[in-house]
Design a protein around this motif. Structure first.
Motif, PDB file in Angstrom:
ATOM      1  N   ALA A 202       0.828  -1.207   0.000  1.00 32.60           N
ATOM      2  CA  ALA A 202       0.000   0.000   0.000  1.00 32.60           C
ATOM      3  C   ALA A 202       0.861   1.254   0.000  1.00 32.60           C
ATOM      4  N   LEU A 203       1.903   1.268   0.821  1.00 31.75           N
ATOM      5  CA  LEU A 203       2.785   2.429   0.880  1.00 31.75           C
ATOM      6  C   LEU A 203       3.439   2.685  -0.475  1.00 31.75           C
ATOM      7  N   GLU A 204       3.887   1.619  -1.124  1.00 32.31           N
ATOM      8  CA  GLU A 204       4.542   1.799  -2.420  1.00 32.31           C
ATOM      9  C   GLU A 204       3.558   2.295  -3.475  1.00 32.31           C
ATOM     10  N   LYS A 205       2.293   1.876  -3.381  1.00 33.76           N
ATOM     11  CA  LYS A 205       1.271   2.418  -4.281  1.00 33.76           C
ATOM     12  C   LYS A 205       1.123   3.924  -4.070  1.00 33.76           C
ATOM     13  N   THR A 206       1.112   4.345  -2.829  1.00 30.92           N
ATOM     14  CA  THR A 206       0.975   5.771  -2.534  1.00 30.92           C
ATOM     15  C   THR A 206       2.171   6.546  -3.054  1.00 30.92           C
TER      16      THR A 206
ATOM     17  N   PRO B 234      17.335   1.984   9.908  1.00 24.60           N
ATOM     18  CA  PRO B 234      17.956   2.518   8.686  1.00 24.60           C
ATOM     19  C   PRO B 234      17.876   1.564   7.503  1.00 24.60           C
ATOM     20  N   GLU B 235      17.968   0.254   7.756  1.00 26.37           N
ATOM     21  CA  GLU B 235      17.997  -0.699   6.650  1.00 26.37           C
ATOM     22  C   GLU B 235      16.668  -0.719   5.905  1.00 26.37           C
ATOM     23  N   GLU B 236      15.550  -0.714   6.632  1.00 27.78           N
ATOM     24  CA  GLU B 236      14.242  -0.727   5.975  1.00 27.78           C
ATOM     25  C   GLU B 236      14.007   0.570   5.200  1.00 27.78           C
ATOM     26  N   LEU B 237      14.399   1.694   5.783  1.00 28.49           N
ATOM     27  CA  LEU B 237      14.201   2.958   5.079  1.00 28.49           C
ATOM     28  C   LEU B 237      15.111   3.046   3.858  1.00 28.49           C
ATOM     29  N   GLN B 238      16.334   2.551   3.983  1.00 29.01           N
ATOM     30  CA  GLN B 238      17.239   2.541   2.837  1.00 29.01           C
ATOM     31  C   GLN B 238      16.685   1.672   1.712  1.00 29.01           C
ATOM     32  N   ALA B 239      16.141   0.512   2.055  1.00 27.48           N
ATOM     33  CA  ALA B 239      15.577  -0.379   1.034  1.00 27.48           C
ATOM     34  C   ALA B 239      14.411   0.301   0.312  1.00 27.48           C
ATOM     35  N   LEU B 240      13.578   1.018   1.062  1.00 24.57           N
ATOM     36  CA  LEU B 240      12.454   1.724   0.440  1.00 24.57           C
ATOM     37  C   LEU B 240      12.962   2.821  -0.492  1.00 24.57           C
ATOM     38  N   LEU B 241      13.954   3.581  -0.046  1.00 23.37           N
ATOM     39  CA  LEU B 241      14.496   4.653  -0.882  1.00 23.37           C
ATOM     40  C   LEU B 241      15.230   4.096  -2.103  1.00 23.37           C
ATOM     41  N   ASP B 242      15.802   2.917  -1.970  1.00 14.55           N
ATOM     42  CA  ASP B 242      16.431   2.300  -3.144  1.00 14.55           C
ATOM     43  C   ASP B 242      15.389   1.975  -4.218  1.00 14.55           C
ATOM     44  N   ARG B 243      14.172   1.625  -3.766  1.00 16.75           N
ATOM     45  CA  ARG B 243      13.102   1.329  -4.728  1.00 16.75           C
ATOM     46  C   ARG B 243      12.460   2.596  -5.288  1.00 16.75           C
ATOM     47  N   PHE B 244      12.648   3.709  -4.556  1.00 10.68           N
ATOM     48  CA  PHE B 244      12.057   4.981  -4.974  1.00 10.68           C
ATOM     49  C   PHE B 244      13.132   6.072  -4.951  1.00 10.68           C
TER      50      PHE B 244
ATOM     51  N   LEU C 215      23.661   6.018  13.088  1.00 12.80           N
ATOM     52  CA  LEU C 215      23.335   4.845  12.279  1.00 12.80           C
ATOM     53  C   LEU C 215      22.541   5.244  11.039  1.00 12.80           C
ATOM     54  N   TYR C 216      21.595   6.181  11.198  1.00 14.86           N
ATOM     55  CA  TYR C 216      20.839   6.655  10.048  1.00 14.86           C
ATOM     56  C   TYR C 216      21.735   7.422   9.077  1.00 14.86           C
ATOM     57  N   LEU C 217      22.629   8.249   9.601  1.00 10.43           N
ATOM     58  CA  LEU C 217      23.523   8.993   8.722  1.00 10.43           C
ATOM     59  C   LEU C 217      24.472   8.060   7.977  1.00 10.43           C
ATOM     60  N   GLU C 218      24.960   7.040   8.658  1.00  6.07           N
ATOM     61  CA  GLU C 218      25.873   6.093   8.023  1.00  6.07           C
ATOM     62  C   GLU C 218      25.201   5.407   6.831  1.00  6.07           C
ATOM     63  N   ALA C 219      23.932   5.073   6.993  1.00 11.35           N
ATOM     64  CA  ALA C 219      23.221   4.347   5.935  1.00 11.35           C
ATOM     65  C   ALA C 219      22.692   5.265   4.846  1.00 11.35           C
ATOM     66  N   LEU C 220      22.305   6.500   5.213  1.00  9.48           N
ATOM     67  CA  LEU C 220      21.474   7.291   4.302  1.00  9.48           C
ATOM     68  C   LEU C 220      21.989   8.702   4.027  1.00  9.48           C
ATOM     69  N   SER C 221      23.183   9.038   4.459  1.00  4.04           N
ATOM     70  CA  SER C 221      23.659  10.410   4.243  1.00  4.04           C
ATOM     71  C   SER C 221      23.670  10.828   2.779  1.00  4.04           C
ATOM     72  N   PRO C 222      23.937   9.914   1.796  1.00  2.00           N
ATOM     73  CA  PRO C 222      23.875  10.363   0.401  1.00  2.00           C
ATOM     74  C   PRO C 222      22.487  10.804  -0.051  1.00  2.00           C
ATOM     75  N   ARG C 223      21.450  10.382   0.687  1.00  5.57           N
ATOM     76  CA  ARG C 223      20.073  10.725   0.308  1.00  5.57           C
ATOM     77  C   ARG C 223      19.508  11.859   1.168  1.00  5.57           C
ATOM     78  N   LEU C 224      20.319  12.407   2.052  1.00  2.00           N
ATOM     79  CA  LEU C 224      19.839  13.377   3.032  1.00  2.00           C
ATOM     80  C   LEU C 224      19.475  14.698   2.363  1.00  2.00           C
ATOM     81  N   LEU C 225      18.213  15.132   2.545  1.00  2.00           N
ATOM     82  CA  LEU C 225      17.732  16.405   2.030  1.00  2.00           C
ATOM     83  C   LEU C 225      17.415  17.403   3.135  1.00  2.00           C
TER      84      LEU C 225
END
Length: 255
Positions: free
Chosen positions: A119-123, A150-160, A183-193
């Motif tokens: 459902a989330l991915e549809k949205t 961080p891993e779940e959020l990174q996986a979602l952002l990889d798909r979107f 931990l969040y910065l280590e995983a996701l800093s390249p996507r940080l807005l």
């Protein structure tokens, strides 16, 4: 970093908030939910005032009574419709970035989790193309929050890849302890807005002024230096809480 603050968290009306933001050279993070619930200025009026005062905007997309990951199709559709209206609002406002919560699931049963992720991915797909940058925020404050860690959020952002990341340092502290923001910065800093900056004691989302809780700001500051995006203070304490938090951050981030 372009720093702003949330009038909603500071419990300030727009008149006071604009005066404070203009005096301190800050932006405002607009809470779209309030514009659904209350008679408030339309986005073009806010934008005109901001342009006159040198105040820009970020937008917190709706989250009150909204679930973009709902298992109930009608509820998910309503969430999608509200988000689309909020994106139109943000485009008229000239928002630099919007912040999106990723929804909840009632029980962490495997079938419910699979359906909620679908459902989330549809949205998220239905909102494309985005009219301005949108950042998915780390939440995980309650058992019902769908995306955790961080891993779940990174996986979602990889798909979107069209979406970015909003690090809420207070949420990360509650979810994962003092190492959470790192931990969040280590995983996701390249996507940080975008950043949400506030404090707590690691137990609940208190939205305290910077330095009033348990967040390790001195260790975090070097990771924030040089960040070229936007940030919003989500702090209580009125004008004093905003001003004190800003001054503390400026000292921490000084070269």
């Amino acid at each position: 970093m372009r720093l702003g603050f949330s009038p909603f968290n500071a419990e300030l009306g727009y008149e006071e908030a604009f005066r404070l933001a203009a005096r301190l050279g800050m932006d405002l993070e607009v809470a779209y939910d309030l514009h659904e619930a209350l008679p408030l200025p339309d986005p073009r009026a806010l934008r005109a005032t901001g342009e006159a005062l040198g105040v820009g905007f970020t937008l917190h997309l709706p989250f009150v009574e909204m679930n973009p990951a709902s298992l109930i199709p009608a509820v998910r559709q309503l969430s999608e419709d509200r988000l689309k209206r909020a994106l139109e609002f943000g485009e008229a406002l000239g928002a630099k970035v919007g912040v999106l919560h990723t929804g909840q699931v009632p029980v962490r049963h495997p079938m419910a989790l699979d359906l909620a992720r679908e459902a989330l991915e549809k949205t998220l797909a239905a909102l494309l193309p985005l009219p301005f940058p949108i950042a998915l925020e780390n939440l995980a404050l309650a058992e019902e929050d769908l995306i955790r860690g961080p891993e779940e959020l990174q996986a979602l952002l990889d798909r979107f890849p069209q979406y970015g990341f909003c690090l809420d340092v207070g949420h990360a502290l509650v979810e994962l302890g003092p190492r959470g923001p790192f931990l969040y910065l280590e995983a996701l800093s390249p996507r940080l807005l975008h950043l949400h900056l506030h404090d707590n004691h690691g137990r609940k989302d208190d939205h305290l002024p910077v330095g009033a809780g348990a967040l390790p700001w001195e260790k975090l500051a070097p990771h924030l230096q040089g960040f070229a995006g936007t940030a919003a203070l989500e702090v209580g304490g009125g004008m004093e809480g905003v001003g004190r938090s800003r001054e503390r951050l400026l000292r921490l981030l000084a070269p």
